[in-house]
Design a protein around this motif. Structure first.
Motif, PDB file in Angstrom:
ATOM      1  N   ASN A 278       0.819  -1.207   0.000  1.00 34.06           N
ATOM      2  CA  ASN A 278       0.000   0.000   0.000  1.00 34.06           C
ATOM      3  C   ASN A 278       0.857   1.262   0.000  1.00 34.06           C
ATOM      4  N   LYS A 279       1.938   1.219   0.770  1.00 36.41           N
ATOM      5  CA  LYS A 279       2.835   2.374   0.831  1.00 36.41           C
ATOM      6  C   LYS A 279       3.473   2.649  -0.529  1.00 36.41           C
ATOM      7  N   ALA A 280       3.881   1.575  -1.220  1.00 34.27           N
ATOM      8  CA  ALA A 280       4.497   1.747  -2.543  1.00 34.27           C
ATOM      9  C   ALA A 280       3.488   2.271  -3.560  1.00 34.27           C
ATOM     10  N   CYS A 281       2.260   1.746  -3.519  1.00 33.88           N
ATOM     11  CA  CYS A 281       1.228   2.200  -4.464  1.00 33.88           C
ATOM     12  C   CYS A 281       0.893   3.669  -4.243  1.00 33.88           C
ATOM     13  N   VAL A 282       0.709   4.051  -2.976  1.00 32.83           N
ATOM     14  CA  VAL A 282       0.376   5.446  -2.662  1.00 32.83           C
ATOM     15  C   VAL A 282       1.526   6.371  -3.049  1.00 32.83           C
ATOM     16  N   GLY A 283       2.764   5.951  -2.750  1.00 29.36           N
ATOM     17  CA  GLY A 283       3.915   6.774  -3.121  1.00 29.36           C
ATOM     18  C   GLY A 283       4.059   6.939  -4.619  1.00 29.36           C
ATOM     19  N   SER A 284       3.784   5.862  -5.375  1.00 32.89           N
ATOM     20  CA  SER A 284       3.858   5.944  -6.832  1.00 32.89           C
ATOM     21  C   SER A 284       2.818   6.917  -7.393  1.00 32.89           C
ATOM     22  N   ILE A 285       1.596   6.859  -6.867  1.00 34.84           N
ATOM     23  CA  ILE A 285       0.541   7.759  -7.336  1.00 34.84           C
ATOM     24  C   ILE A 285       0.870   9.203  -6.985  1.00 34.84           C
ATOM     25  N   ARG A 287       3.818  10.505  -6.719  1.00 32.98           N
ATOM     26  CA  ARG A 287       4.889  10.985  -7.598  1.00 32.98           C
ATOM     27  C   ARG A 287       4.384  11.230  -9.013  1.00 32.98           C
ATOM     28  N   ARG A 288       3.534  10.334  -9.522  1.00 32.27           N
ATOM     29  CA  ARG A 288       3.086  10.454 -10.911  1.00 32.27           C
ATOM     30  C   ARG A 288       1.977  11.490 -11.082  1.00 32.27           C
ATOM     31  N   LEU A 289       1.097  11.589 -10.075  1.00 28.82           N
ATOM     32  CA  LEU A 289      -0.036  12.516 -10.191  1.00 28.82           C
ATOM     33  C   LEU A 289       0.145  13.675  -9.214  1.00 28.82           C
ATOM     34  N   ASP A 290      -0.441  13.562  -8.036  1.00 27.22           N
ATOM     35  CA  ASP A 290      -0.279  14.604  -7.024  1.00 27.22           C
ATOM     36  C   ASP A 290      -0.579  14.025  -5.651  1.00 27.22           C
ATOM     37  N   VAL A 291      -0.438  14.855  -4.628  1.00 27.14           N
ATOM     38  CA  VAL A 291      -0.628  14.401  -3.253  1.00 27.14           C
ATOM     39  C   VAL A 291      -2.078  13.999  -2.989  1.00 27.14           C
ATOM     40  N   SER A 292      -3.022  14.765  -3.542  1.00 28.88           N
ATOM     41  CA  SER A 292      -4.435  14.469  -3.288  1.00 28.88           C
ATOM     42  C   SER A 292      -4.839  13.111  -3.848  1.00 28.88           C
ATOM     43  N   ALA A 293      -4.326  12.750  -5.040  1.00 30.71           N
ATOM     44  CA  ALA A 293      -4.633  11.439  -5.619  1.00 30.71           C
ATOM     45  C   ALA A 293      -4.070  10.321  -4.744  1.00 30.71           C
ATOM     46  N   GLY A 294      -2.874  10.532  -4.187  1.00 25.91           N
ATOM     47  CA  GLY A 294      -2.304   9.547  -3.278  1.00 25.91           C
ATOM     48  C   GLY A 294      -3.119   9.399  -2.006  1.00 25.91           C
ATOM     49  N   THR A 295      -3.634  10.521  -1.501  1.00 28.34           N
ATOM     50  CA  THR A 295      -4.485  10.472  -0.305  1.00 28.34           C
ATOM     51  C   THR A 295      -5.758   9.677  -0.569  1.00 28.34           C
ATOM     52  N   ILE A 296      -6.352   9.873  -1.743  1.00 21.30           N
ATOM     53  CA  ILE A 296      -7.576   9.151  -2.100  1.00 21.30           C
ATOM     54  C   ILE A 296      -7.306   7.654  -2.192  1.00 21.30           C
ATOM     55  N   LEU A 297      -6.208   7.266  -2.842  1.00 21.04           N
ATOM     56  CA  LEU A 297      -5.869   5.848  -2.940  1.00 21.04           C
ATOM     57  C   LEU A 297      -5.601   5.248  -1.566  1.00 21.04           C
ATOM     58  N   GLU A 298      -4.907   5.983  -0.709  1.00 19.03           N
ATOM     59  CA  GLU A 298      -4.632   5.496   0.645  1.00 19.03           C
ATOM     60  C   GLU A 298      -5.929   5.278   1.421  1.00 19.03           C
ATOM     61  N   ALA A 299      -6.893   6.184   1.269  1.00 18.97           N
ATOM     62  CA  ALA A 299      -8.182   6.045   1.946  1.00 18.97           C
ATOM     63  C   ALA A 299      -8.946   4.827   1.431  1.00 18.97           C
ATOM     64  N   VAL A 300      -8.888   4.578   0.114  1.00 16.73           N
ATOM     65  CA  VAL A 300      -9.567   3.419  -0.465  1.00 16.73           C
ATOM     66  C   VAL A 300      -8.960   2.129   0.065  1.00 16.73           C
ATOM     67  N   LEU A 301      -7.640   2.061   0.124  1.00 13.85           N
ATOM     68  CA  LEU A 301      -6.975   0.850   0.609  1.00 13.85           C
ATOM     69  C   LEU A 301      -7.284   0.586   2.075  1.00 13.85           C
ATOM     70  N   GLU A 302      -7.347   1.641   2.874  1.00 11.17           N
ATOM     71  CA  GLU A 302      -7.681   1.472   4.288  1.00 11.17           C
ATOM     72  C   GLU A 302      -9.128   1.037   4.471  1.00 11.17           C
ATOM     73  N   ALA A 303     -10.032   1.594   3.654  1.00 10.48           N
ATOM     74  CA  ALA A 303     -11.453   1.272   3.788  1.00 10.48           C
ATOM     75  C   ALA A 303     -11.761  -0.172   3.389  1.00 10.48           C
TER      76      ALA A 303
END
Length: 482
Positions: A278-285, A287-303
């Protein structure tokens, strides 16, 4: 089935950690599959004491699982019970990630939790009392002694178990039933789809040995008995009820004492891998997109964490946009996000097949991405139409991807009754993943051997320099004397 270079890497890890004899046993189990101790002795040519000690070391460090195979034979109405041993390939590779596991514990907990996990990773599996005897209460922050140390360690063990980083060891000798009618060749002959359904002995043994979630992460605590409940919640209880609760409290105390002395604990590798993934996926997003997109992915993975049955999932459980928005707003960075912001970010998030992109270029990547998302077979013309490239170029890209095992080709007779054959192309994710893993194992083996070679060269050079310095010193002494 473990790839060839994966076996080489695993054997190199075990040999480096435990020596050549243990590495030989591990190599035999990885190459031959599940074996009885008699078969192991026949293949390895080791003495019984050496073989027994090697298996004990591998089991202690969670690299081998013993299991009992019951074979039903209806013709003779008898049942044979055989104890076999199977190597846990994933657990062996996890030894390369121990430093990352400790870093993760350091970031989430305190130094004593890190020390507990370090000792468990070093010794494989231990009881609570064995943890205490190995100085687990000593941390970088403070040194406790007596009952305070035991209470502190107990609290941190409970904390790690509740976070699922620590679990009870599985059943040491589970039982699986195999039918004599099972024929792997028949399964393999049915095609690629059957290959995805084959379950290995390793998977069967691990599934049979694992405890239920209520037992895996349960650590009873001494001192939390029924008398406290009686005093706080039922002050007017009768004498008989109080006696029952006191007896229950004594049972709880006994259970806690037995747990500390006899129950073995080890690191839950799946939870570590899940967190690192999860940490690698969020970090990749991010870097490639922006911080907000990484936050959204992190929230989805936690949920969707509780719905994950295992760590090797291809997709998370489905969530509505409202559920995602609610999960996002639980993070400080997501308090100001709107529904439109979340929806736009979700449209951007996707898996990028970076290996195909780097090795074969953007056009081949588009073809691979198309076939991977569609999940079905296409002929060359359909691929060319979807990818908006020439048919000749599409055929060239398809053959190159197939040659590197990224695509699976199947030839069928032309549906219009023509004499020519029609080639259909599809992505078989299991085969692709095995190929990519084998390449990674190959690279890891080469790096490991290169490192060992350079260390040996450094030792030889250091020894040569020492000899030269000694000769120069003796020569200088002789010159000074004369």
């Amino acid at each position: 089935m473990v790839p060839h270079h994966g076996i080489l890497l695993a054997v190199d890890i075990i040999t480096t950690s435990f020596g050549d004899i243990v590495g030989k046993v591990c190599n035999c189990l990885l190459e031959k599959g599940a074996l009885t101790i008699q078969d192991l002795a026949r293949f390895t040519k080791l003495k019984p004491s050496q073989l027994k000690n090697s298996l004990l070391v591998l089991i202690q460090h969670n690299c081998v699982q013993a299991f009992t195979r019951s074979t039903d034979d209806d013709s003779s109405a008898t049942q044979r019970v055989l104890t076999e041993y199977v190597a846990l390939f994933d657990n062996i590779l996890h030894r390369l990630r121990f430093s990352k596991f400790l870093k993760l514990i350091r970031e989430k907990f305190d130094s004593q939790c890190e020390n507990i996990m370090r000792i468990l990773l070093e010794h494989g599996r231990l009881t609570f009392d064995q943890l205490m005897t190995r100085g687990v209460w000593i941390s970088n922050e403070e040194v406790l002694d007596g009952s305070d140390a035991k209470d502190s360690v107990r609290a941190n063990v409970v904390k790690l178990a509740q976070a699922h980083f620590l679990e009870r060891c599985p059943n040491p000798n589970p039982s699986i039933v195999s039918s004599p009618d099972t024929n792997p060749k028949k399964k393999f002959a049915r095609g690629v789809k059957a290959m995805e359904e084959i379950v290995t002995d390793e998977q069967l043994a691990v599934a049979a040995a694992v405890c239920s979630d209520s037992q895996r992460f349960y650590f009873p605590i001494q001192g939390v008995g029924a008398s406290e409940v009686m005093e706080d919640e039922q002050p007017s209880a009768t004498v008989g009820q109080k006696r029952k609760h006191v007896a229950f409290e004594m049972d709880a105390e006994t259970m806690a004492s037995v747990c500390e002395k006899e129950v073995l604990w080890h690191a839950n590798f799946d939870e570590f891998i899940r967190c690192l993934r999860n940490k690698a996926c969020v970090g990749s997003i991010r870097r490639r997109l922006d911080v907000s997109a990484g936050t959204i992915l992190e929230a989805v993975l936690e949920a969707t964490r509780l719905s994950e049955e295992n760590v090797k999932i291809e997709r998370t459980a489905p969530l509505s946009i409202d559920a995602i928005l609610q999960a996002v707003r639980e993070h400080p960075e997501g308090l100001a996000m709107t529904r439109e912001h979340v929806r736009a970010a979700l449209d951007q998030i996707g898996l990028v097949e970076s290996i195909v992109l780097k090795r074969h270029g953007r056009d081949s990547y588009r073809i691979f991405r198309l076939l991977s998302m569609k999940g079905c077979s296409f002929d060359v013309k359909e691929v060319a139409d979807y990818a908006l490239i020439e048919t000749k170029k599409a055929a060239e890209y398809l053959h190159k991807l197939s040659k590197d095992h990224y695509l699976h080709m199947e030839s069928i007779k032309h549906p219009q009754g023509q004499s020519q054959w029609l080639c259909l192309w599809k992505v078989n994710k299991n085969i692709v993943w095995e190929h990519v893993l084998d390449d990674m194992y190959h690279a890891s083996v080469n790096l490991s051997r290169r490192l060992a070679f350079e260390i040996e060269q450094e030792r030889e050079n250091s020894s040569s320099r020492t000899k030269v310095q000694l000769r120069w010193y003796m020569l200088r002494c002789c010159l000074e004397v004369h």
